[in-house]
Design an enzyme around this catalytic site. Structure first.
Site, PDB file in Angstrom:
ATOM      1  N   LEU A  16       0.827  -1.206   0.000  1.00 38.51           N
ATOM      2  CA  LEU A  16       0.000   0.000   0.000  1.00 38.51           C
ATOM      3  C   LEU A  16       0.860   1.253   0.000  1.00 38.51           C
ATOM      4  CD1 LEU A  16      -2.755  -1.093   2.541  1.00 38.51           C
ATOM      5  CD2 LEU A  16      -2.859  -1.131   0.045  1.00 38.51           C
ATOM      6  N   CYS A  17       0.247   2.348  -0.407  1.00 34.68           N
ATOM      7  CA  CYS A  17       0.868   3.666  -0.444  1.00 34.68           C
ATOM      8  C   CYS A  17       1.553   3.958   0.888  1.00 34.68           C
ATOM      9  CB  CYS A  17      -0.218   4.703  -0.722  1.00 34.68           C
ATOM     10  SG  CYS A  17       0.363   6.391  -0.769  1.00 34.68           S
ATOM     11  N   PRO A  18       2.764   4.432   0.842  1.00 36.20           N
ATOM     12  CA  PRO A  18       3.572   4.899  -0.291  1.00 36.20           C
ATOM     13  C   PRO A  18       4.576   3.875  -0.794  1.00 36.20           C
ATOM     14  CG  PRO A  18       4.617   5.661   1.709  1.00 36.20           C
ATOM     15  CD  PRO A  18       3.386   4.847   2.126  1.00 36.20           C
TER      16      PRO A  18
END
Length: 94
Positions: A16-18
């Site tokens: 998941l981000c980042p």
């Protein structure tokens, strides 16, 4: 422009981000200008994050395509003026 091989792939599926962009940035910094890398990501935010990263970092987003299993492929070319690992900068500096 260099050809893209299997070793030029950043597999960020499930991250998941980042993290997808951070892994891409790390690989680009260690590569010479003009190098093309493929980022494979399943994070829905990558559709926003990758183009923004390229615009801000001086890289070029060559293209995107949908893959099986909800993944998306982003082909990115390292920009000629983007910082490199040889410059003494680390991913944290950018």
């Amino acid at each position: 422009m260099m050809a893209i091989g299997e070793k030029d792939e950043v597999d960020a599926r499930g991250l998941l981000c980042p993290l997808p962009v951070l892994r891409l940035r790390k690989r680009l910094m260690a590569s010479p200008p003009g190098t093309r890398l493929r980022l494979i990501a399943t994070d829905p935010a990558a559709v926003i994050d990758v183009p923004h990263f390229c615009a801000q970092g001086g890289h070029r987003l060559i293209g995107t395509r949908d893959l099986a299993g909800g993944a998306r492929e982003y082909t990115v070319e390292r920009g000629p003026l983007a910082p490199s690992a040889a410059s003494g900068l680390t991913p944290r500096d950018i």
